[in-house]
Design a protein around this motif. Structure first.
Motif, PDB file in Angstrom:
ATOM      1  N   MET A  24      76.172  15.868 101.884  1.00  0.00           N
ATOM      2  CA  MET A  24      77.198  15.344 100.980  1.00  0.00           C
ATOM      3  C   MET A  24      78.130  16.474 100.573  1.00  0.00           C
ATOM      4  O   MET A  24      77.675  17.568 100.220  1.00  0.00           O
ATOM      5  N   LYS A  25      79.434  16.231 100.636  1.00  0.00           N
ATOM      6  CA  LYS A  25      80.407  17.243 100.254  1.00  0.00           C
ATOM      7  C   LYS A  25      81.074  16.819  98.945  1.00  0.00           C
ATOM      8  O   LYS A  25      81.616  15.722  98.846  1.00  0.00           O
ATOM      9  N   ILE A  26      81.005  17.705  97.962  1.00  0.00           N
ATOM     10  CA  ILE A  26      81.519  17.388  96.632  1.00  0.00           C
ATOM     11  C   ILE A  26      82.629  18.350  96.253  1.00  0.00           C
ATOM     12  O   ILE A  26      82.476  19.574  96.324  1.00  0.00           O
ATOM     13  N   ALA A  27      83.772  17.807  95.860  1.00  0.00           N
ATOM     14  CA  ALA A  27      84.891  18.616  95.382  1.00  0.00           C
ATOM     15  C   ALA A  27      84.722  18.882  93.895  1.00  0.00           C
ATOM     16  O   ALA A  27      84.363  17.983  93.128  1.00  0.00           O
ATOM     17  N   VAL A  28      84.964  20.115  93.500  1.00  0.00           N
ATOM     18  CA  VAL A  28      84.927  20.480  92.082  1.00  0.00           C
ATOM     19  C   VAL A  28      86.327  20.945  91.691  1.00  0.00           C
ATOM     20  O   VAL A  28      86.852  21.916  92.246  1.00  0.00           O
ATOM     21  N   VAL A  29      86.930  20.226  90.748  1.00  0.00           N
ATOM     22  CA  VAL A  29      88.282  20.523  90.287  1.00  0.00           C
ATOM     23  C   VAL A  29      88.173  21.210  88.932  1.00  0.00           C
ATOM     24  O   VAL A  29      87.560  20.674  88.007  1.00  0.00           O
ATOM     25  N   VAL A  30      88.787  22.385  88.821  1.00  0.00           N
ATOM     26  CA  VAL A  30      88.615  23.209  87.624  1.00  0.00           C
ATOM     27  C   VAL A  30      89.946  23.444  86.927  1.00  0.00           C
ATOM     28  O   VAL A  30      90.954  23.758  87.576  1.00  0.00           O
ATOM     29  N   ASN A  31      89.946  23.315  85.612  1.00  0.00           N
ATOM     30  CA  ASN A  31      91.105  23.727  84.815  1.00  0.00           C
ATOM     31  C   ASN A  31      90.970  25.231  84.562  1.00  0.00           C
ATOM     32  O   ASN A  31      90.235  25.664  83.678  1.00  0.00           O
ATOM     33  N   LEU A  32      91.689  26.018  85.365  1.00  0.00           N
ATOM     34  CA  LEU A  32      91.538  27.474  85.302  1.00  0.00           C
ATOM     35  C   LEU A  32      92.137  28.093  84.040  1.00  0.00           C
ATOM     36  O   LEU A  32      91.979  29.293  83.808  1.00  0.00           O
ATOM     37  N   SER A  33      92.817  27.303  83.226  1.00  0.00           N
ATOM     38  CA  SER A  33      93.354  27.824  81.967  1.00  0.00           C
ATOM     39  C   SER A  33      92.301  27.812  80.858  1.00  0.00           C
ATOM     40  O   SER A  33      92.532  28.351  79.777  1.00  0.00           O
ATOM     41  N   LYS A  34      91.150  27.205  81.137  1.00  0.00           N
ATOM     42  CA  LYS A  34      90.073  27.142  80.147  1.00  0.00           C
ATOM     43  C   LYS A  34      88.887  27.971  80.626  1.00  0.00           C
ATOM     44  O   LYS A  34      88.271  27.657  81.660  1.00  0.00           O
ATOM     45  N   GLU A  35      88.557  29.014  79.898  1.00  0.00           N
ATOM     46  CA  GLU A  35      87.440  29.882  80.276  1.00  0.00           C
ATOM     47  C   GLU A  35      86.128  29.104  80.335  1.00  0.00           C
ATOM     48  O   GLU A  35      85.286  29.322  81.219  1.00  0.00           O
ATOM     49  N   LYS A  36      85.968  28.171  79.408  1.00  0.00           N
ATOM     50  CA  LYS A  36      84.743  27.372  79.378  1.00  0.00           C
ATOM     51  C   LYS A  36      84.646  26.481  80.612  1.00  0.00           C
ATOM     52  O   LYS A  36      83.557  26.235  81.133  1.00  0.00           O
ATOM     53  N   ALA A  37      85.799  25.996  81.101  1.00  0.00           N
ATOM     54  CA  ALA A  37      85.798  25.160  82.300  1.00  0.00           C
ATOM     55  C   ALA A  37      85.395  25.975  83.522  1.00  0.00           C
ATOM     56  O   ALA A  37      84.679  25.483  84.412  1.00  0.00           O
ATOM     57  N   ILE A  38      85.831  27.229  83.593  1.00  0.00           N
ATOM     58  CA  ILE A  38      85.493  28.105  84.717  1.00  0.00           C
ATOM     59  C   ILE A  38      83.986  28.336  84.785  1.00  0.00           C
ATOM     60  O   ILE A  38      83.365  28.215  85.846  1.00  0.00           O
TER      61      ILE A  38
END
Length: 285
Positions: free
Chosen positions: A1-15
């Motif tokens: 299974m291939k899963i895409a992870v989309v990150v809001n790079l402006s949020k340190e907590k999201a990273i």
């Protein structure tokens, strides 16, 4: 299974949250793919990278966002176009559209094992007819026609199935999906609608009348809007707070339910209205 992870790079907590998500999926023998702009943040982790978000959603079986509602809304358009189910992990303030909080990341193992359900959400097809050309935009939450920098109240004509039905004197007119009923539409005085409902919400923004109220149209409705403003002025169409289009008096904006739909992954049974009350309490804090 291939899963895409989309990150809001402006949020340190999201990273950091996305790193935890990626490691969890890799530990479950799933492949993880991200945008190449994320590469500097995840060195030493066996993640695949692609250059564009179109490629990202074109190559995955499911997608996870780490960010706020804005991250989910942005990713949702690509998920719908590619028929990819989507789930959000909320590291924003409210996260109405997210299914999980950072403390719930362990639940994502169910995604790999396909132990989940999906909720289908309607989207809006927003068509702009300008200068003999037609352009289409996809709205997850809402499309708003507003006065923009034009300082006066505007007159907005609303049509249903090509028949004129109403004229609003207001700062604008907002069209929302049930998913978007808890966003700008709610702030403008619109109703809260259960997210699986098949309808389009029309809400005047700051109307110059005590009798102008929200209207719920059936999902099969075909709506159209024209504005009456001086020839040298323009209004602004805003789609999901991301796309802005100048609207002139001779332009027409048409709104209907899109043929595409969004599939949101649910890993737990939740009462929408109970969750809503909790989130609204957070908003007041």
């Amino acid at each position: 299974m291939k899963i895409a992870v989309v990150v809001n790079l402006s949020k340190e907590k999201a990273i950091s949250c996305a790193k935890e998500i990626a490691i969890l999926f890799l530990g479950e023998n799933a492949d993880v793919v991200m945008l190449s702009e994320c590469k500097p943040f995840y060195k030493g982790i066996n993640i695949s990278y692609v250059d564009t978000i179109d490629e990202l959603f074109g190559c995955c079986d499911a997608a996870v966002t780490a960010g706020g509602d804005g991250t989910i809304i942005h990713a949702a358009k690509y998920a719908a176009v590619n028929n990819v189910p989507l789930i959000g992990v909320n590291v924003g303030r409210l996260g109405f559209a997210a299914d999980l909080e950072p403390d719930d990341i362990g639940r994502l193992k169910k995604l790999v094992n396909k132990e989940y359900t999906t909720e289908k959400r309607i989207l809006l097809d927003v068509e702009v007819n300008k200068d003999g050309e037609t352009k289409h935009y996809l709205a997850v939450n809402d499309a708003v026609i507003a006065r923009g920098q034009f300082s006066k109240i505007i007159d907005i004509n609303l049509y249903l199935d090509d028949e004129w039905i109403a004229k609003y004197r207001a700062d604008g007119l907002l069209f929302a999906t049930p998913t978007g009923s808890t966003a700008y539409s709610l702030s403008a005085g619109g109703p809260i609608v259960a997210p699986q409902t098949d309808c389009i919400i029309a809400t005047p923004v700051c109307p110059h009348s005590l009798h102008s109220r929200s209207v719920l149209f059936d999902g099969s409705a075909s709506l159209a809007v024209t504005v009456q403003i001086p020839a040298d002025c323009c209004c602004l169409l805003t789609v999901d707070g991301e796309k802005n289009v100048d609207i002139l008096s001779e332009d027409t904006v048409k709104i209907k339910k899109s043929e595409l739909c969004l599939e949101l992954i649910s890993l737990r049974k939740r009462n929408f209205f109970k969750l809503l009350n909790e989130k609204l309490k957070e908003r007041e804090m």
